[in-house]
Design an enzyme around this catalytic site. Structure first.
Site, PDB file in Angstrom:
ATOM      1  N   CYS A   1       1.097  -1.108  -0.123  1.00 54.05           N
ATOM      2  CA  CYS A   1      -0.014  -0.047   0.556  1.00 54.05           C
ATOM      3  C   CYS A   1       1.053   1.072  -0.533  1.00 54.05           C
ATOM      4  O   CYS A   1       2.064   1.597   0.844  1.00 54.05           O
ATOM      5  CB  CYS A   1      -1.103  -0.004   0.850  1.00 54.05           C
ATOM      6  SG  CYS A   1      -1.941   1.686   1.551  1.00 54.05           S
TER       7      CYS A   1
ATOM      8  N   CYS B   1       0.284   2.809   3.699  1.00 56.97           N
ATOM      9  CA  CYS B   1       1.186   3.112   5.499  1.00 56.97           C
ATOM     10  C   CYS B   1       1.882   2.032   5.105  1.00 56.97           C
ATOM     11  O   CYS B   1       2.425   1.473   5.897  1.00 56.97           O
ATOM     12  CB  CYS B   1      -0.092   2.484   5.977  1.00 56.97           C
ATOM     13  SG  CYS B   1      -0.637   0.748   4.776  1.00 56.97           S
TER      14      CYS B   1
ATOM     15  N   CYS C   1      -6.974  -0.576   1.018  1.00 58.88           N
ATOM     16  CA  CYS C   1      -6.293  -1.466   2.414  1.00 58.88           C
ATOM     17  C   CYS C   1      -6.899  -1.861   3.733  1.00 58.88           C
ATOM     18  O   CYS C   1      -7.917  -1.058   4.275  1.00 58.88           O
ATOM     19  CB  CYS C   1      -4.892   0.156   2.378  1.00 58.88           C
ATOM     20  SG  CYS C   1      -3.616  -1.310   3.459  1.00 58.88           S
TER      21      CYS C   1
ATOM     22  N   CYS D   1      -5.053   1.329   6.809  1.00 56.19           N
ATOM     23  CA  CYS D   1      -5.413   2.399   6.276  1.00 56.19           C
ATOM     24  C   CYS D   1      -6.665   3.083   5.952  1.00 56.19           C
ATOM     25  O   CYS D   1      -7.584   4.356   5.846  1.00 56.19           O
ATOM     26  CB  CYS D   1      -3.757   3.244   5.625  1.00 56.19           C
ATOM     27  SG  CYS D   1      -3.820   3.331   4.044  1.00 56.19           S
TER      28      CYS D   1
ATOM     29  N   CYS E   1      -8.463  -5.704 -10.849  1.00 58.32           N
ATOM     30  CA  CYS E   1      -8.375  -4.200 -10.440  1.00 58.32           C
ATOM     31  C   CYS E   1      -7.272  -2.982 -10.248  1.00 58.32           C
ATOM     32  O   CYS E   1      -8.306  -2.226  -9.723  1.00 58.32           O
ATOM     33  CB  CYS E   1      -9.386  -4.155 -11.984  1.00 58.32           C
ATOM     34  SG  CYS E   1      -8.717  -3.092 -13.002  1.00 58.32           S
TER      35      CYS E   1
END
Length: 158
Positions: A74, A77, A122, A125, A145
């Site tokens: 991510c 984070c 995510c 976060c 995607c």
């Protein structure tokens, strides 16, 4: 439907894994920041995608062509979210994966654009990655995607 997609993705309890949790629940992301702070740590496109669910243009992001062994994280984070082992060429112009790393993402229903889709975020976060569709390869049949701007890549060191 989102429930069928989640079941195929290995989520045992759809309600438990929907993101964000239902209104009224006392939930706090593991990593939280004020909007102004997100703006200082993310570039403009990352901020728009991760924090405001924008979609980048197809094809120009370098992670679309990333083929080395490693892990996609991510961009907000740094949580490891996708393995290069599940990445494949979908032809859509966005990085695509047939599965995520266990307990790395959460989903929620997206009813924009006159259809129902499954958004993927995510779990640490809440950053928006993209959408999950049911037209991917086996073994899951799913296509995660994703916006390249939502991710960073860490190659396996030789």
């Amino acid at each position: 439907c989102a429930g069928a997609l989640l079941a195929r993705a290995g989520f045992a309890n759809v309600a438990e894994n929907e993101w964000p949790p239902e209104a009224g629940e006392n939930f706090v992301y593991e990593i939280t920041k004020a909007d102004a702070e997100w703006k200082t740590i993310l570039d403009d496109m990352q901020y728009k995608v991760l924090r405001h669910e924008a979609t980048e243009r197809s094809f120009p992001h370098p992670l679309l062509l990333e083929n080395r062994a490693g892990t996609f994280h991510c961009a907000g984070c740094d949580l490891p979210v996708y393995s290069s082992e599940t990445k494949y060429k979908s032809g859509t112009g966005w990085p695509s994966f047939w599965d995520n790393i266990d307990d790395a993402v959460r989903t929620k229903e997206d009813n924009s654009f006159f259809s129902t889709r499954t958004e993927v975020h995510c779990r640490r976060c809440g950053g928006h990655f993209g959408h999950i569709f049911d037209d991917g390869p086996e073994p899951t049949g799913l296509r995660h995607c994703l916006n390249g701007a939502a991710l960073t890549f860490k190659a396996v060191e030789a």
